[in-house]
Design an enzyme around this catalytic site. Structure first.
Site: not given
Length: 159
Positions: A123-124
């Site tokens: 989940p950047c």
């Protein structure tokens, strides 16, 4: 091994999952206006599980993923990936905070996010600039996709 492409229709648009029988190699969120992907294939049990986990995320029933991802190219890349995956849903961290967790630099975190082959799963979108600046996002419609993902998680879209 043979690579199989599987499509998932999502609230963000089409998502392409590229896998073989053992691991996921890439997840791509199509940018608006992107041409349809020809012959997406029939999928594999692993691709079906990936689709199920992503659908559960969009339905608010899952905030973490348990999928065999192709390894990062370097040890440092794996450390950065672990630090990003460790950010809880609905929360954010700055590039500097993630860098400290991974014993790296903010620039390296930014590069890892820009090259992330597994958006949503790694989940950047939860990594922000100093002072909460939205920064950039390399998947889908860029910053608009990042904002959507953050709002989805913050508004109780998860669990």
């Amino acid at each position: 091994m043979t690579m199989i492409s599987t499509l998932l229709s999502s609230p963000l648009g089409m998502i392409l999952i590229e896998s073989d029988a053992r691991q996921i190699h890439r997840i791509s969120i199509a940018a608006p206006g992107m041409a349809a992907i020809p012959d997406p294939g029939t999928g594999t049990p692993l691709a079906a599980e990936t689709v199920a986990q992503l659908q559960a995320y969009f339905d608010g029933r899952r905030d973490r993923f348990d999928l065999p991802l192709a390894p990062a190219a370097t040890v440092r890349g794996e450390a950065l990936r672990r630090a990003i995956v460790g950010i809880p849903a609905g929360e954010t961290r700055s590039y500097g905070e993630v860098a400290r967790l991974a014993a790296s630099s903010p620039r390296a975190v930014g590069q890892a996010c820009a090259r992330n082959p597994f958006p949503i799963v790694v989940p950047c979108h939860r990594v922000l600039g100093t002072g909460g600046a939205i920064g950039h996002y390399s998947a889908g419609d860029g910053v608009a996709t990042k904002r959507w993902l953050l709002e989805h998680e913050r508004r109780g879209g998860l669990l």
